[in-house]
Design an enzyme around this catalytic site. Structure first.
Site, PDB file in Angstrom:
ATOM      1  N   PRO A   2       0.862  -1.159  -0.080  1.00 24.19           N
ATOM      2  CA  PRO A   2       0.025  -0.004   0.203  1.00 24.19           C
ATOM      3  C   PRO A   2       0.980   1.164  -0.045  1.00 24.19           C
ATOM      4  O   PRO A   2       1.659   1.294   0.716  1.00 24.19           O
ATOM      5  CB  PRO A   2      -0.844  -0.024   1.394  1.00 24.19           C
ATOM      6  N   LYS A  60       3.674   6.572   4.760  1.00 24.88           N
ATOM      7  CA  LYS A  60       2.862   5.164   4.261  1.00 24.88           C
ATOM      8  C   LYS A  60       2.591   4.749   5.572  1.00 24.88           C
ATOM      9  O   LYS A  60       2.212   3.590   5.778  1.00 24.88           O
ATOM     10  CB  LYS A  60       3.660   3.964   3.422  1.00 24.88           C
TER      11      LYS A  60
END
Length: 264
Positions: A2, A60
């Protein structure tokens, strides 16, 4: 893994659902997730009973700001997913946070690479956030380095949040070849790159991120960016800008996709 748009999507979802909730239980049978601490028990002792003041993001990293001046930080790494009240069939749950209001928040991670830790100051977590960085700061980071451009974009210690998917998409949007050197970019190319970062990431956030493999939103649904991607994993297809066939090469162990015509 991700990237920024996926993490931003998760954070916005969690902010609506769990801000103000109290942590009333914390369970895990995967100690490696808490590898920055002596034990899971050390983490559990510090967070149980605390309220979640806000849910934020740096690069992130998902950041739970808790009462008591500490932050619980989660990095999903390669295959992690944050889910709220998952179905009983959900597998590979590495920890479970039980919150007030009947909410069960879990980390599901098939490869056990995820990371959960407590920090006091989240500024230690990485470089400049790709979505929030100002142009002049971005320009100075680009021009002060002599790196291959794709590698520069993926260096989390410099620009935090961009990974392989959006690195390809940003360079396609900017019309710059991934092998160009940062210190060779002209002023107008730096501007094009900067605004390509803003445009691609903002669109990806709007679409809820990219679900090409493991990523899911906290409610279990998929993100929509993969369907509209311009170049990532489109090897052999015609470029949507000029019709030339998209090519693929390996760069620092990662597959990199580009148009050989308008990315120069």
């Amino acid at each position: 893994m991700p990237e920024l748009p996926e993490i931003e999507t998760i954070v916005r979802h969690l902010q609506k659902r769990i801000r103000g909730k109290r942590i009333i239980g914390f369970a895990s049978d995967t100690p490696r997730i808490f590898r920055d601490h002596k034990s899971f028990g050390e983490v559990k002792k510090q967070v149980v009973g605390k309220k979640i003041k806000s849910v934020e993001r740096i690069g992130k990293n998902i950041i739970f700001r808790l009462t008591g001046g500490i932050c619980l930080v989660i990095h999903l790494m390669m295959t992690g997913k944050i889910l709220i009240n998952p179905k009983d069939s959900e597998k590979h749950i590495r920890f479970s946070l039980r919150l007030s209001g009947g909410i069960n928040l879990v980390l599901s991670d098939i490869r056990k690479f995820g990371r959960c830790r407590i920090v006091e100051d989240p500024k230690i977590l990485g470089g400049e956030d790709a979505l929030n960085i100002k142009f002049e700061r971005f320009k100075s980071l680009v021009q002060s380095r002599k790196k291959i451009l794709k590698n520069f974009l993926l260096d989390q210690s410099v620009i935090a949040g961009i990974g392989n998917i959006y690195g390809d998409e940003i360079l396609w949007q900017a019309g710059i070849h991934p092998l160009r050197k940062t210190n060779h970019l002209k002023e107008n190319e730096v501007k094009s790159l900067y605004w390509a970062i803003k445009k691609v990431l903002a669109l990806a956030v709007k679409k809820g991120g990219t679900s090409s493999h493991d990523y899911r939103k906290p409610d279990g649904t998929k993100g929509g960016y993969y369907k509209i991607r311009r170049v990532y994993q489109r090897t052999g297809e015609e470029c949507k800008r000029d019709g030339v066939i998209i090519k693929r090469m390996m760069l620092a162990g990662r597959a990199t996709h580009f148009c050989p015509k308008h990315q120069c």
